[in-house]
Design a protein around this motif. Structure first.
Motif, PDB file in Angstrom:
ATOM      1  N   ASP A   1       0.851  -1.194   0.000  1.00 60.50           N
ATOM      2  CA  ASP A   1       0.000   0.000   0.000  1.00 60.50           C
ATOM      3  C   ASP A   1       0.887   1.245   0.000  1.00 60.50           C
ATOM      4  O   ASP A   1       1.328   1.714   1.046  1.00 60.50           O
TER       5      ASP A   1
ATOM      6  N   ALA B   1      -0.277   4.288   2.180  1.00 57.58           N
ATOM      7  CA  ALA B   1      -0.518   4.135   3.615  1.00 57.58           C
ATOM      8  C   ALA B   1       0.213   5.174   4.451  1.00 57.58           C
ATOM      9  O   ALA B   1      -0.139   5.405   5.610  1.00 57.58           O
TER      10      ALA B   1
ATOM     11  N   HIS C   1      -0.707   5.553  -7.554  1.00 57.32           N
ATOM     12  CA  HIS C   1      -1.283   4.471  -6.760  1.00 57.32           C
ATOM     13  C   HIS C   1      -2.797   4.546  -6.625  1.00 57.32           C
ATOM     14  O   HIS C   1      -3.497   3.550  -6.878  1.00 57.32           O
TER      15      HIS C   1
END
Length: 428
Positions: free
Chosen positions: A230, A233, A253
């Motif tokens: 991720d 994050a 992303h």
């Protein structure tokens, strides 16, 4: 409702990423020896350049032959996407490029190829990056080395030159707790022996020059992304999580998800660094991969027999092959490389540096070269060649001490390999 049966490794090695050429029906992947590609119209060109449509623009970015190789290695590694580049060293820079920035650092294993140690300890400083080297058997030291500027952890599955096997699961757990990706160089294991993504790796890099091609004809590199990290994050990876000015504020992303890293590496990395693999080299590697499983079986079988023979020789002080019961890393083989401990290892000669030089000069079947992973058996004295630029302390930590010889065991008849070692040792 039935699900499609997954294909086995040896089937993927032949078929993954390729289909008959749509224009001609050619069964083998054609070598698309072209610089550029004709756009359908102005709108098509604009969409390609805006990343609104997938296709071919210019061979510095993508090429059908090179893309076929990327797709095949990606399938073998179980990744989401992959890119190919000009060498294994290029793959390492490409892997780090979307993650790093001035003042950022990586944590690297002390057990790495000497050229990688130099690249990380010296060359990346020119980008404002730095590396801290840690013994990855000391997980507490690894965890302690990670700080607020750390952006990746880097190791090799089977370390060059000593054949040391990294406990990938344990290292991945440390990286996960820190919220940073684990990058694993899987060159010496190949996906036949280990798939690092299954052990928690975020990115896998290869020098395709070695076992993937397998015949010493090309240089090339591959970066495979797991698609599982991720990137949004935290604020640690702005290249992937924040708007990209070169694409009108596109955020890779959030927009591209599991393919964000791969598209960034093509659209930014290859575009601006230009470390492109040539299509003919990609073609050779595709053909090499077709026999990867068969070759690795013989490599491992031969290496085990040679290591056992050397361990019993009166002029040999020690053998580092992890496949030997005496190895401190033997217990990692069933967990990390269940099909075998690879075919790269070192041995120490009781006669020291001079004995190593005499041995190398006396071998006949072995090729004295700065390479590994060839069908041919290869030998080198790392301390005076590939690891020459390191201090003696660094050489010892890397498993390349002055009294150590590195072997890359080929797929010749093992009796001939042992006979060559026997006659050379007799002259030491």
């Amino acid at each position: 409702m039935t699900t499609e049966r997954p294909l086995a490794f040896d089937t993927l090695a032949i078929h993954a990423g390729t289909a008959p050429d749509p224009a001609t029906g050619a069964r083998q992947v054609p070598i698309y020896q072209t610089t550029a590609y004709v756009f359908r119209d102005a709108d098509h060109a604009a969409k390609l350049f805006n990343l609104q449509e997938v296709g071919y623009i210019y061979s510095r970015l993508t090429n059908p032959t090179v893309s076929a190789l990327a797709n095949r290695v990606c399938a073998l590694e179980g990744g989401a996407g992959a890119i190919c580049c000009s060498s294994g060293h290029a793959a390492q820079i490409m892997a780090l490029f979307p993650l790093m920035g001035p003042g950022r650092n990586i944590i690297a294993s002390t057990r790495l190829y000497g050229g990688t140690v130099t690249q990380f300890s010296q060359t990346i400083k020119r980008f404002g990056w730095s590396a801290k080297f840690v013994d990855f058997d000391d997980l507490a030291a690894l965890e302690a080395a990670i700080d607020g500027d750390t952006r990746a952890v880097f190791c090799e599955t089977i370390a060059n030159p000593g054949g040391y096997i990294t406990d990938l699961d344990a290292v991945a757990a440390v990286a996960d707790r820190a919220g940073i990706p684990l990058i694993v160089d899987n060159t010496t294991a190949t996906p036949y022996l280990c798939r690092p993504i299954e052990h928690g790796a975020t990115l896998v890099v290869h020098s395709a020059t070695k076992y993937l091609t397998g015949n010493g004809t090309v240089t090339g590199g591959v970066v495979v992304d797991s698609g599982k990290f991720d990137w949004s994050a935290s604020d640690k990876f702005p290249s992937l999580s924040q708007p990209e000015p070169a694409y009108h504020g596109l955020t890779f992303h959030p927009t591209l998800g599991a393919m964000a890293y791969t598209f960034h590496s093509i659209a930014i990395g290859l575009r601006d660094l230009g470390m492109t693999m040539n299509p003919q080299g990609a073609h050779y590697t595709l053909m090499g991969i077709e026999t990867l499983g068969l070759r690795m079986q013989r490599h491992v079988e031969n290496a085990g027999k040679v290591a056992e023979w050397l361990e019993k020789h009166p002029k040999v002080k020690a053998v580092t092959y992890a496949g030997l019961p005496s190895s401190p890393y033997a217990d990692r083989v069933p967990r990390i490389t269940p099909k075998g401990a690879g075919a790269l290892f070192t041995f120490q000669l009781k006669g020291g540096y001079d004995a190593c030089v005499k041995l190398i000069d006396s071998l006949k079947l072995f090729s004295h070269v700065a390479n590994l992973g060839d069908t041919r058996s290869l030998v080198i004295h790392s301390a005076s060649t590939t690891h020459r630029q390191l201090t003696e302390e660094q050489q010892i930590k890397a498993g390349a001490a002055p009294d150590v010889v590195r072997l890359s065991i080929g797929i010749e008849d093992v009796s001939d390999i042992i006979a060559d070692l026997e006659q050379a040792l007799a002259q030491v």
